[in-house]
Each structure stands twice: as structure tokens, then as C-alpha cells.
Write an enzyme that holds these catalytic residues in place. Structure first.
Site, short mmCIF file in Angstrom:
data_model
loop_
_atom_site.label_atom_id
_atom_site.label_comp_id
_atom_site.label_asym_id
_atom_site.label_seq_id
_atom_site.Cartn_x
_atom_site.Cartn_y
_atom_site.Cartn_z
N ILE A 35 36.20 46.12 36.89
CA ILE A 35 35.63 47.40 36.44
C ILE A 35 36.13 47.75 35.06
O ILE A 35 35.38 48.17 34.17
CB ILE A 35 35.97 48.53 37.43
CG1 ILE A 35 35.36 48.25 38.80
CG2 ILE A 35 35.50 49.87 36.89
CD1 ILE A 35 35.74 49.28 39.85
N GLY A 50 43.16 48.33 31.24
CA GLY A 50 43.94 49.22 30.41
C GLY A 50 45.13 48.49 29.87
O GLY A 50 45.30 47.28 30.07
N GLY A 51 45.99 49.21 29.16
CA GLY A 51 47.17 48.58 28.60
C GLY A 51 48.12 48.08 29.67
O GLY A 51 48.86 47.12 29.46
N GLY A 56 47.18 48.11 33.43
CA GLY A 56 46.60 47.61 34.66
C GLY A 56 45.19 47.12 34.51
O GLY A 56 44.53 47.28 33.48
N VAL A 80 41.49 47.11 36.86
CA VAL A 80 40.82 47.72 38.00
C VAL A 80 39.66 46.82 38.43
O VAL A 80 38.80 46.47 37.60
CB VAL A 80 40.30 49.13 37.66
CG1 VAL A 80 39.65 49.77 38.89
CG2 VAL A 80 41.44 50.01 37.16
N LYS A 104 43.37 48.80 41.95
CA LYS A 104 44.11 48.82 40.68
C LYS A 104 45.38 48.01 40.84
O LYS A 104 46.18 48.26 41.75
CB LYS A 104 44.44 50.25 40.26
CG LYS A 104 45.10 50.34 38.91
CD LYS A 104 45.19 51.77 38.43
CE LYS A 104 45.75 51.83 37.02
NZ LYS A 104 45.80 53.23 36.50
N ASP A 155 48.01 62.69 30.24
CA ASP A 155 47.12 61.83 29.44
C ASP A 155 45.67 62.13 29.80
O ASP A 155 44.86 61.21 29.99
CB ASP A 155 47.45 60.36 29.67
CG ASP A 155 46.84 59.46 28.58
OD1 ASP A 155 46.53 59.99 27.50
OD2 ASP A 155 46.67 58.26 28.82
#
Length: 526
Positions: free
Chosen positions: A146, A149-150, A152, A154, A169, A262
Site C-alpha cells: 500500500i 514510509g521512512g 515502515g 504497509v 504495517k 506528526d
């Protein structure tokens, strides 16, 4: 971008922003041109961050010379440390997969044998499903990626026990995850598990498989808010309703002692029906630390999050701290006045002047929606001036000094003009007095000497010498008048007549007829 890999408080955020801005404008800067000095505490962390940024942006742009870690080792000896090298290799490995390359583990073992021996050090592959590189988790059927990220990855999956779609995740570093990454992963699981709200992504399971931790989360398949905003602009009414829902969701988190830290459009997922759901509590802060919680998650003074979405007091950006943002009505020309007031209230530099809670913000949005008076008050022109003076004290001081100096010059000039006017008045009065005195003196001399001498003494026999003496004395007075007022015609004419009279007296014989003729001459002259 490299989020979670480095300690944010060791990074020069100004340098990072300038570097990224230059890339976004199509005029990349060299790392050396923005890097802090080698003897500063932010040097190494900033260097590592800039390398990670350049890796991703250069591979994304598809440049002919796509950078590899060896090139950075040649330029920066401090990056050759094994721990730093491994972090950067993980970033390179992720970026290459993300932008279509297919690097092999064997390549990395060959390039860096002292750092990579089995390939596990690089983390699990994040290749698309057709490559066969997806992980296997019991009772979950993983169908694809999906997002990344930095920290993880998904995956889209199906829970075969309950026959429902979920989002799994996992840490990108896998079994090699650092203590910091594991702590943040656990914090996210604990935070989401405590929150039950329609606008917060729900959590189904927290577990691990073969040493690899994972979360099973509610599956939200409508993309995220950042993507939607890029594709289309929602109406003002839709935007206000969206913010109201998110504000109430954030208030729910605060009520449970959790601060997201965040919150940004990319962390707001959307269902197919457009319902927003807040996700990614990986850097959330607990207002009251849980027993045994890692202090890394709660240490003060650490700048965590995305600077563009931080409150002014949390960022090091000088412009965010001092400059007023653009009025919302400049961006949305038909924005209702109450909504603009609410926006400006949220953007106040002083925390005490903002809403005290997200609930207050949501309530004010509801009042604006229902046509009721809002609590926030628009800032006045005086208030804007005071804010500007407080933000720019040096400029304000210079303006104040300039105004005071101008005022002093103006007052001084007026006083000086008044003094000049008074002096001029006195001078005119003195001149008029002197003129009157001169006129009186001339009249006196003329009447008491010339006329007396000619009219009275001239009738007496043997008075020529006396008359002549008086006329000579009169000439002395006229000479004095000439010395001081010789530029005046009437003074010169009167003096000339006096000289002529004296000449006439001296030329006349001592007889009555002579006196008579002299008087006739005097009368004729007049």
C-alpha cells in the site's frame, strides 16, 4: 524521507530546508554548500540526512548519474563508519526498489562485505507482488504494497480467519530494527489500541512473526488527504466539515493522554466514501508515560514531526516564528469572514492566543456552519501592528528612533522659525525706531540750525560768522548722517543743500541787501 533513521535534534533544519527547496526548484545545491561546519554538533546528523534526501530525489528524478554510497564515502570520510554506512545502504536499497530498480542482495554483499553478509541487514524486500518478494504471516494473505514510509512498509492483506481486509504495517528494517524504531513501533501500537474513534484508524492485532513485529490495522482504501488535495480542491463547506471531524478525533486522542506530533495530510487516510481517519501514531507522545515506556519517546527538547506542520514554538524556522502567514482569503477569495477568523486564530504565534483545545476549534467550526456567533475574534489593525512590533523589535526600535528624531527636528524647526520670526519683528521695530530717530534728528538739525540761522540770525547785523559756524556744525551732523546712511538719497540731498547754503553764506557781503539776497536764494532753493 529517512524518517526515524536519525536523531532530529542533531540535524540543522535550516540546511535541510534550503537543500530540499533548491531541488524542488530544479536547481540542486551541493551537500557541501549547505552543510554545517565540521566542529558543530549538527554536522554529522545533517550530512547523513542530506545524503538520504539526495539519494531519493536523484533516483526519483531519473538523473543520468544516480548516486550510490561509494560516491559519498569518497566525498565524506565521516560516513565510512559501519553503523552509518549500514543505515545509508538500507536507504539506497529502499530507494532503488521504490523507483524501479531491482538490486540483489548479492550485489550489496559484494560491494560492502564488512557490513552486509546475509542480506538481512538491508531489511525485507519491498518489491511488488509479482516479484514474489512479499512476506508471509500466518492467517494473513498479503496481496501487495500500500505504501512505504521512512520507517515502515504497509501491505494490503486479508485476514483469513475473519475474512476481512486489513493493512499490515511492518518495520522496514525487519529483524535488524534499531531500539529507537522498535520503541516507536510499540508506541504506535499502544496509542492506537487505546483510541476508539470513527475518525482514527482502528487496530485489530499487535504481534510478531519470526522476530518481525507487525500491526494489523483497519483497511482504508480511499488514498490519503494529501493525494486528494493534489487531485482536486474541496469546497469551503467540505473543508470546514473535514477539519471539524479531525479536530474532534484529535481531541479524543488528547483526552486519552496522547499527542500525535506528526499530523499532516499524508497521515489522514480516506475511505471510499470520503470519511477521514487519522493514522501513523509512530511518533506520538504520551502526556503521562506508561509504566516501563522507553524514555526515548518522551524526552523533552527533541524536535519530532514535519516542520511545515509544526507550531511556531516547536520549529527552528525563523520565518515561521516571525512572519505572518498569508491571509486565508488570499488563497480562497470567497472565504467567509468567520472561517478566516477561525483560521487566523489557529495560526497565532502565541499559544495562549490560539484555541485552548481541539474541542474549542471544532465547536467554533460548528457555530460558523450553523450561522451562530463564533468565539474567536478578528484581529484589529492595532493588534496587527502590535504583533509586528513584537516580532521585529530591532526594526521597530529603528523606526521609533527615526520618528523621534523626525519629531525632534520638526519641533526644533518650529521653535527656530518662531525665534527667527521674533527676531525679525524686533529687527523691524528697531529699524522703524532708528528711522524715526533719524528723521527726528534731521528735522531738528534742519529746523534748529539751518532755518534759525537763515530766518533769525540773518536779520541781525554782523552775524555772518555766527551763521556760518552754525551751518558748519549742521554740516558736521549731515556728514555723520552720510557716514551711516549715505546710501539713502534724501540724506544725500539734504546734505547737499546744507553745503550749498554754507557756500551762499560765505559768498554774501556783510550788508542787509546781501542778507536779503541770500534769503531769496534760500527760499528759491526750497
Amino acid at each position: 524521507m529517512a524518517e526515524g533513521s536519525f536523531f532530529p535534534d542533531a540535524i540543522d533544519e535550516d540546511a535541510r530546508r534550503r537543500f530540499e527547496r533548491a531541488w524542488s526548484l530544479g536547481s540542486p545545491l551541493s551537500i557541501e554548500s549547505v552543510l554545517p561546519a565540521a566542529d558543530t554538533v549538527t554536522h554529522l546528523g545533517t550530512l547523513e540526512e542530506l545524503v538520504a534526501i539526495e539519494l531519493e530525489l536523484a533516483w526519483r528524478a531519473g538523473t543520468s548519474q544516480r548516486p550510490l554510497i561509494e560516491g559519498y564515502h569518497a566525498r565524506f570520510a565521516s560516513l565510512r563508519d559501519s553503523t552509518i554506512t549500514l543505515r545509508l545502504l538500507r536507504e539506497e536499497y529502499r530507494v532503488r526498489q521504490l523507483f524501479g530498480d531491482r538490486p540483489s542482495v548479492q550485489e550489496y554483499c559484494r560491494r560492502f562485505p564488512h557490513v552486509v553478509s546475509t542480506g538481512r541487514e538491508l531489511g525485507e524486500p519491498v518489491a511488488p507482488p509479482e516479484s514474489g518478494g512479499l512476506p508471509e504471516i500466518p492467517h494473513y494473505e498479503i496481496t501487495g504494497v500500500i505504501g512505504r514510509g521512512g520507517m515502515g512498509v504497509v501491505f494490503a492483506a486479508r485476514d483469513t480467519r475473519l475474512n476481512r481486509r486489513v493493512a499490515l504495517k511492518m518495520l522496514r528494517a525487519g529483524r535488524e530494527a534499531s531500539p529507537t524504531e522498535l520503541a516507536r513501533f510499540r508506541a504506535e501500537a499502544e496509542a492506537v489500541a487505546r483510541l476508539q474513534h470513527a475518525n482514527i484508524v482502528g487496530i485489530y492485532e499487535v504481534s510478531e512473526h519470526e522476530g518481525r513485529a507487525f500491526l494489523a490495522l483497519e483497511f482504508v482504501d480511499g488514498g490519503n488527504l494529501a493525494e486528494q488535495l493534489e487531485a482536486s480542491t474541496p469546497t469551503i463547506t467540505e473543508t470546514a466539515a473535514l477539519i471539524e471531524m479531525l479536530a474532534r478525533a484529535v481531541q479524543c486522542a488528547h483526552d486519552h493522554g496522547i499527542v500525535h506530533r506528526d499530523l499532516k495530510p499524508s497521515n489522514v487516510l480516506l475511505t471510499r466514501d470520503g470519511v477521514p481517519k487519522i493514522s501513523d501514531f509512530g511518533v506520538a507522545k504520551w502526556l503521562a508515560p506508561m509504566p516501563g515506556q522507553d524514555s526515548e519517546q518522551t524526552r523533552t527538547g527533541e524536535m519530532i514531526g514535519t516542520p511545515a506542520y509544526m507550531a511556531p514554538e516547536q520549529t527552528n524556522d525563523r520565518e515561521i516564528k516571525t512572519d505572518d502567514p498569508l491571509p486565508p482569503s488570499r488563497l480562497r477569495p470567497r472565504l467567509p469572514r468567520d472561517l478566516e477568523t477561525i483560521c487566523r486564530h489557529c495560526l497565532e504565534k502565541d499559544p495562549a492566543k490560539r484555541y485552548s483545545s481541539c474541542a474549542e476549534l471544532a465547536d467554533d467550526l460548528a457555530r460558523a456552519r450553523d450561522g451562530l456567533p463564533i468565539l474567536a475574534r478578528p484581529i484589529t489593525a492595532l493588534g496587527r501592528t502590535v504583533k509586528w512590533l513584537r516580532r521585529k523589535p530591532v526594526t521597530a526600535a529603528l523606526i521609533a528612533v527615526t520618528l523621534l528624531a523626525t519629531l525632534a527636528l520638526l519641533v526644533g524647526g518650529l521653535w527656530y522659525n518662531r525665534q527667527l520670526g521674533d527676531a525679525l519683528t524686533r529687527e523691524i521695530a528697531l529699524r522703524q525706531g532708528a528711522e524715526a530717530n533719524l528723521r527726528a534728528a534731521r528735522d531738528a538739525v534742519d529746523q534748529m540750525l539751518t532755518r534759525v540761522a537763515e530766518a533769525r540770525l540773518a536779520k541781525l547785523p554782523h552775524t555772518e560768522r555766527v551763521v556760518a559756524r552754525l551751518l558748519e556744525d549742521a554740516l558736521g551732523f549731515y556728514q555723520s548722517f552720510l557716514d551711516r546712511h549715505g546710501d539713502r538719497g534724501e540724506v544725500r540731498r539734504e546734505a547737499a543743500r546744507a553745503y550749498r547754503r554754507l557756500g551762499d553764506i560765505r559768498l554774501q557781503p556783510s550788508s542787509t541787501n546781501g542778507h536779503a539776497r541770500r534769503r531769496e536764494n534760500v527760499v528759491r532753493d526750497r
